[in-house]
Write a protein that holds these residues in place. Structure first.
Motif, mmCIF file in Angstrom:
data_model
loop_
_atom_site.group_PDB
_atom_site.id
_atom_site.type_symbol
_atom_site.label_atom_id
_atom_site.label_comp_id
_atom_site.label_asym_id
_atom_site.label_seq_id
_atom_site.Cartn_x
_atom_site.Cartn_y
_atom_site.Cartn_z
ATOM 1 N N ASP A 1 42.444 38.283 37.024
ATOM 2 C CA ASP A 1 42.415 37.739 38.389
ATOM 3 C C ASP A 1 43.153 38.639 39.376
ATOM 4 O O ASP A 1 42.722 38.805 40.527
ATOM 5 C CB ASP A 1 43.033 36.334 38.408
ATOM 6 N N ALA A 2 44.294 39.202 38.934
ATOM 7 C CA ALA A 2 45.070 40.058 39.835
ATOM 8 C C ALA A 2 44.259 41.284 40.252
ATOM 9 O O ALA A 2 44.258 41.677 41.430
ATOM 10 C CB ALA A 2 46.371 40.486 39.168
ATOM 11 N N ASP A 3 43.575 41.914 39.292
ATOM 12 C CA ASP A 3 42.748 43.082 39.614
ATOM 13 C C ASP A 3 41.592 42.690 40.522
ATOM 14 O O ASP A 3 41.230 43.438 41.452
ATOM 15 C CB ASP A 3 42.203 43.716 38.331
ATOM 16 N N ASN A 4 41.006 41.527 40.267
ATOM 17 C CA ASN A 4 39.900 41.075 41.128
ATOM 18 C C ASN A 4 40.361 40.905 42.573
ATOM 19 O O ASN A 4 39.652 41.281 43.507
ATOM 20 C CB ASN A 4 39.343 39.745 40.617
ATOM 21 N N GLN A 5 41.566 40.338 42.740
ATOM 22 C CA GLN A 5 42.082 40.147 44.093
ATOM 23 C C GLN A 5 42.340 41.482 44.783
ATOM 24 O O GLN A 5 42.050 41.647 45.972
ATOM 25 C CB GLN A 5 43.361 39.314 44.049
#
Length: 277
Positions: free
Chosen positions: A88-92
């Motif tokens: 999720d962090a990379d997606n954000q």
């Protein structure tokens, strides 16, 4: 009010603040590489920025790009983004990079067509570009030297068909070989440079000059989405108010009946007392 509803409203306010702080500038167009992990984004940017021997954007089979990385050339700002669908962090982070971009290089590696997760990301991305999606989102079929020319042609046709039929937009697609380009440039083999097709992409990128128009279009899309979200939130709050009012009325019904009965008894007794006098 439910905590999740409060959180969603706070997110709307944060998005509104971010939009209000955005300013259109005359800075260089931002070209962002986007795609799944190990699709070849960093390698492509190294080739486009002339970093053949020493990498400006680190490449590896393991996760290397967790933050946005930028390089400014004479004409553009090149932006590398974390691989999509890693966490999720990379997606954000990748989403933040896409919001800053004027042009997206969506990198897909063979074999095979676009995966469902890529289609989902592209759908959201195309919506954010509005009428500029066809022109400013560019599909990159990387590592084209890994398959036969016939298979690369078939993959290209299929992913373009996916964009038209599933996403309702028609981007330009380039089939590239970074390996051929690097070898051609470092060993002065022009045949390999031409076969890489990277110079064709470089020439195509030079056409992007209408930065402000793209930024305004994307801001308009974001503002419209935010207004729609606020209208939904307003309706949600109105419904909560109505439900709460109904609950309060129901809750006091027995009390009101008791008060009414008490008042009737008081009136009756008062009348009886007056008759005694």
């Amino acid at each position: 009010m439910d905590d999740s509803i409060k959180a969603s409203h706070q997110q709307l306010f944060s998005q509104a603040d971010a939009l209000l702080e955005e300013k259109l500038t005359d800075s260089k167009p931002v070209i962002a590489a986007w795609g799944l992990m190990n699709a070849g984004k960093s390698y492509l940017l190294n080739m486009l920025t002339g970093h053949f021997e020493t990498e400006r954007f680190r490449t590896n089979d393991i996760r290397e790009t967790a933050q946005l990385q930028a390089y400014t050339s004479d004409d553009f700002v090149f932006l590398d983004t974390p691989g999509l669908d890693a966490n999720d962090a990379d997606n954000q982070q990748a989403q933040q990079g896409a919001k800053r971009a004027d042009v997206i290089l969506f990198v897909h590696q063979p074999p095979g067509e676009l995966e469902k997760i890529e289609v989902d990301f592209l759908r959201e991305l195309a919506a954010s570009f509005g009428s500029y999606a066809d022109q400013n989102i560019i599909l990159i079929l990387s590592k084209s030297d890994a398959e036969s020319a016939e298979k690369i042609d078939a993959i290209e046709k299929r992913i373009l068909e996916q964009c038209r039929s599933d996403l309702n937009f028609s981007p330009r697609c380039f089939t590239l070989s970074g390996t051929r380009f690097k070898t051609g440039m470092t060993q002065n083999k022009q045949g390999l440079v031409r076969a890489s097709h990277i110079q064709e992409l470089e020439h195509y990128l030079q056409r992007f000059a209408g930065v402000s128009a793209v930024q305004r279009e994307r801001q308009l899309v974001a503002v419209n989405e935010l207004i729609a979200g606020m209208k939904r939130a307003e309706a949600e709050v109105a419904q909560i108010k109505s439900d709460t009012k109904a609950q309060l009325i129901d809750g006091f019904a027995a009390f009101n009946l008791a008060v009414k009965a008490f008042r009737q008894r008081m009136d009756s007794h008062a009348a009886a007392l007056r008759n005694i006098r």
